[in-house]
Design a protein around this motif. Structure first.
Motif, PDB file in Angstrom:
ATOM      1  N   ASP A  84       0.821  -1.210   0.000  1.00 58.30           N
ATOM      2  CA  ASP A  84       0.000   0.000   0.000  1.00 58.30           C
ATOM      3  C   ASP A  84       0.859   1.266   0.000  1.00 58.30           C
ATOM      4  O   ASP A  84       1.820   1.379   0.760  1.00 58.30           O
ATOM      5  N   ASP A 109      -6.140   2.112 -10.637  1.00 58.83           N
ATOM      6  CA  ASP A 109      -5.627   2.010  -9.268  1.00 58.83           C
ATOM      7  C   ASP A 109      -6.059   0.705  -8.617  1.00 58.83           C
ATOM      8  O   ASP A 109      -5.254   0.004  -7.984  1.00 58.83           O
ATOM      9  N   GLU A 110      -7.337   0.387  -8.755  1.00 64.00           N
ATOM     10  CA  GLU A 110      -7.868  -0.818  -8.113  1.00 64.00           C
ATOM     11  C   GLU A 110      -7.248  -2.081  -8.695  1.00 64.00           C
ATOM     12  O   GLU A 110      -6.907  -3.022  -7.963  1.00 64.00           O
ATOM     13  N   HIS A 113      -3.601  -2.424  -7.527  1.00 60.43           N
ATOM     14  CA  HIS A 113      -3.557  -2.822  -6.121  1.00 60.43           C
ATOM     15  C   HIS A 113      -3.913  -4.309  -5.974  1.00 60.43           C
ATOM     16  O   HIS A 113      -3.276  -5.036  -5.209  1.00 60.43           O
ATOM     17  N   ARG A 114      -4.919  -4.758  -6.723  1.00 60.10           N
ATOM     18  CA  ARG A 114      -5.384  -6.140  -6.606  1.00 60.10           C
ATOM     19  C   ARG A 114      -4.297  -7.135  -7.014  1.00 60.10           C
ATOM     20  O   ARG A 114      -4.145  -8.195  -6.385  1.00 60.10           O
ATOM     21  N   HIS A 116      -0.917  -6.542  -7.241  1.00 60.17           N
ATOM     22  CA  HIS A 116       0.438  -6.291  -6.748  1.00 60.17           C
ATOM     23  C   HIS A 116       0.882  -7.418  -5.817  1.00 60.17           C
ATOM     24  O   HIS A 116       0.134  -7.812  -4.930  1.00 60.17           O
ATOM     25  N   ARG A 118       2.275  -9.556  -2.789  1.00 58.02           N
ATOM     26  CA  ARG A 118       2.303  -9.338  -1.347  1.00 58.02           C
ATOM     27  C   ARG A 118       3.151 -10.419  -0.684  1.00 58.02           C
ATOM     28  O   ARG A 118       3.378 -11.481  -1.256  1.00 58.02           O
TER      29      ARG A 118
END
Length: 199
Positions: A84, A109-110, A113-114, A116, A118
């Motif tokens: 984030d 953006d969404e 983010h989804r 990316h 982790r």
């Protein structure tokens, strides 16, 4: 606008935000996503400058921005397990800047983010930009080589989203591995996520 003189890669600071914004705006004005984001070029130019200025200012303060002269820049972030990135008052500022194009910026953006990665710290190349008249002259490669040398010493991987097949091919030549494209929206273009390791 404060310029950066001297050969080689330099680290941008607050006085260089306008310079970085100008490079980003010129480089992406006719980019792969541009016609879908804002079909009208005049409106796109009006939106892109403050949009990229917002992103450049955040990267200078919270990430790192490498530049070569007034021609090329790379915006990097060192991310932990959670990718984030928070820009103060982002939703309001994005709406004011983009106007009717807001939904498409939000979709990008969404999606980013989804998808990316982790759970693994990495360097994130948010943008690599070269002025149109200087593309193909090795400036993008020089920026990548500069950062990759540091990441190799740190044994730290890197991640990016290429905006099209041509960009993806460039990054593959520098050792990035494709992770499989994803759509930014049901009716939108695809981004091409890629992962790099030093070995």
């Amino acid at each position: 606008m404060t310029s950066i003189t001297g050969a080689g890669v330099h680290r941008a600071a607050a006085p260089h935000i306008d310079l970085v914004s100008d490079i980003l705006t010129a480089a992406f004005l006719h980019g792969d996503l541009a016609p879908w984001l804002i079909p009208d070029e005049i409106e796109r130019r009006r939106v892109y400058r403050p949009y990229f200025r917002m992103l450049a200012a955040h990267a200078v303060e919270h990430g790192r921005v490498d530049v070569i002269g007034e021609d090329a820049c790379a915006l990097w972030y060192d991310l932990g397990d959670d990718p984030d990135l928070t820009i103060d008052d982002y939703d309001r500022r994005l709406a004011e800047i983009t106007g009717p194009a807001l939904p498409r910026f939000q979709q990008i953006d969404e999606a980013m983010h989804r998808y990316h990665p982790r759970g693994r710290p990495h360097a994130y190349l948010a943008f690599l930009a070269v002025l149109p008249g200087r593309q193909g002259t090795g400036l993008g490669t020089a920026l990548l080589d500069h950062r990759h040398a540091e990441l190799t010493r740190e044994d730290r991987p890197a991640y990016l989203e290429a905006t099209g097949p041509a960009n993806s091919a460039l990054y593959q030549r520098k050792g990035y591995q494709p992770l499989g494209p994803f759509p930014v929206a049901p009716d939108g273009p695809h981004l091409h996520p890629m992962w790099w390791t030093s070995h």
